[in-house]
Write a protein that holds these residues in place. Structure first.
Motif, PDB file in Angstrom:
ATOM      1  N   GLY A 117     -43.759  28.327 -21.970  1.00  0.00           N
ATOM      2  CA  GLY A 117     -42.578  28.913 -21.400  1.00  0.00           C
ATOM      3  C   GLY A 117     -41.255  28.963 -22.254  1.00  0.00           C
ATOM      4  N   ALA A 118     -40.093  28.755 -21.848  1.00  0.00           N
ATOM      5  CA  ALA A 118     -39.032  28.683 -22.720  1.00  0.00           C
ATOM      6  C   ALA A 118     -38.811  27.445 -23.591  1.00  0.00           C
ATOM      7  CB  ALA A 118     -37.571  29.124 -21.470  1.00  0.00           C
ATOM      8  N   HIS A 119     -39.261  26.520 -23.243  1.00  0.00           N
ATOM      9  CA  HIS A 119     -39.024  25.268 -23.818  1.00  0.00           C
ATOM     10  C   HIS A 119     -40.276  24.820 -24.403  1.00  0.00           C
ATOM     11  CE1 HIS A 119     -34.998  25.135 -22.195  1.00  0.00           C
ATOM     12  NE2 HIS A 119     -35.771  25.303 -21.077  1.00  0.00           N
ATOM     13  N   ASP A 120     -40.231  23.729 -25.373  1.00  0.00           N
ATOM     14  CA  ASP A 120     -41.568  23.534 -26.221  1.00  0.00           C
ATOM     15  C   ASP A 120     -42.138  22.057 -25.658  1.00  0.00           C
ATOM     16  OD1 ASP A 120     -41.603  25.377 -28.211  1.00  0.00           O
ATOM     17  OD2 ASP A 120     -39.864  24.372 -29.028  1.00  0.00           O
ATOM     18  N   GLY A 167     -35.985  18.296 -35.702  1.00  0.00           N
ATOM     19  CA  GLY A 167     -36.350  19.826 -35.294  1.00  0.00           C
ATOM     20  C   GLY A 167     -35.868  20.413 -33.889  1.00  0.00           C
ATOM     21  N   VAL A 168     -35.064  19.451 -33.116  1.00  0.00           N
ATOM     22  CA  VAL A 168     -34.549  19.671 -31.692  1.00  0.00           C
ATOM     23  C   VAL A 168     -33.441  20.926 -32.050  1.00  0.00           C
ATOM     24  CG1 VAL A 168     -33.412  18.777 -29.798  1.00  0.00           C
ATOM     25  CG2 VAL A 168     -35.227  17.681 -30.882  1.00  0.00           C
ATOM     26  N   THR A 169     -33.687  21.854 -31.120  1.00  0.00           N
ATOM     27  CA  THR A 169     -32.455  22.832 -31.436  1.00  0.00           C
ATOM     28  C   THR A 169     -31.771  22.521 -29.833  1.00  0.00           C
ATOM     29  OG1 THR A 169     -33.841  24.746 -30.639  1.00  0.00           O
ATOM     30  CG2 THR A 169     -33.493  24.405 -32.957  1.00  0.00           C
ATOM     31  N   ILE A 221     -37.021  20.186 -23.948  1.00  0.00           N
ATOM     32  CA  ILE A 221     -36.437  20.310 -25.375  1.00  0.00           C
ATOM     33  C   ILE A 221     -37.368  21.407 -26.051  1.00  0.00           C
ATOM     34  CG2 ILE A 221     -36.670  18.997 -27.617  1.00  0.00           C
ATOM     35  CD1 ILE A 221     -36.556  16.551 -26.245  1.00  0.00           C
ATOM     36  N   THR A 222     -36.327  22.314 -26.650  1.00  0.00           N
ATOM     37  CA  THR A 222     -36.747  23.275 -27.723  1.00  0.00           C
ATOM     38  C   THR A 222     -36.512  22.998 -29.178  1.00  0.00           C
ATOM     39  OG1 THR A 222     -36.154  24.808 -26.161  1.00  0.00           O
ATOM     40  CG2 THR A 222     -36.519  25.750 -28.171  1.00  0.00           C
ATOM     41  N   LEU A 223     -37.865  23.171 -29.987  1.00  0.00           N
ATOM     42  CA  LEU A 223     -37.749  22.815 -31.354  1.00  0.00           C
ATOM     43  C   LEU A 223     -37.351  24.270 -32.308  1.00  0.00           C
ATOM     44  CD1 LEU A 223     -40.818  20.509 -31.749  1.00  0.00           C
ATOM     45  CD2 LEU A 223     -38.389  19.764 -31.305  1.00  0.00           C
TER      46      LEU A 223
END
Length: 147
Positions: free
Chosen positions: A92-95, A121-123, A61-63
């Motif tokens: 890295g690339a994700h949170d 907040g999830v993108t 998951i990315t925020l």
């Protein structure tokens, strides 16, 4: 500590005998480890499939932000979701990476729709499914060696 990590159901007298301490000294050491946070809890390793949970998903998951308040809000929301067995803030690339167990793909899809897609907040959400879990050493063996 390794003896307790290997078998948390062992009695204090069994542990004391294994490590060459009196029962009272062993009890004091266990209490000190608990008080210091070195022992964070006790539990059982569950056979997920035997309990009807046949799908394990690893979800990245990315925020939208990494502001501390937003991270805390996300973490509080994740803690409320049944099926999430692990949540790690990662580099890295994700949170975050979540480990989720579900009964089947339909159950996972429901979790995704009802919970993951509504997290604050999830993108982006990227799911991978575990095809096979490879047996590894226990946590105690990985930390302290097998001997």
């Amino acid at each position: 500590m390794k003896g307790l990590a290997d078998d948390a159901r062992a009695t204090v007298s069994e542990l004391a005998e294994r490590v060459g301490l009196s029962q009272s000294a062993c009890t004091r050491r266990i209490q000190a480890l608990e008080a210091s946070g070195e022992i964070t809890g006790y539990g059982a390793r569950l056979g997920h499939k035997r309990l009807g949970f046949h799908v394990t998903a690893l979800v990245d998951i990315t925020l939208s932000t990494q502001v501390e308040e937003d991270l805390a809000r996300f973490e509080r929301a994740v803690a409320e979701i049944d099926g999430v067995v692990e949540c790690a803030l990662i580099s890295g690339a994700h949170d975050y990476r979540l480990k989720i167990i579900a009964k089947d793909l339909d159950d996972y899809e429901r979790l995704h729709r009802e919970h993951l897609g509504r997290l604050p907040g999830v993108t982006t959400i990227s799911s991978s499914f575990v095809l096979r879990s490879v047996p590894t050493r226990s946590e105690a063996d990985a930390l302290f060696g097998a001997g």
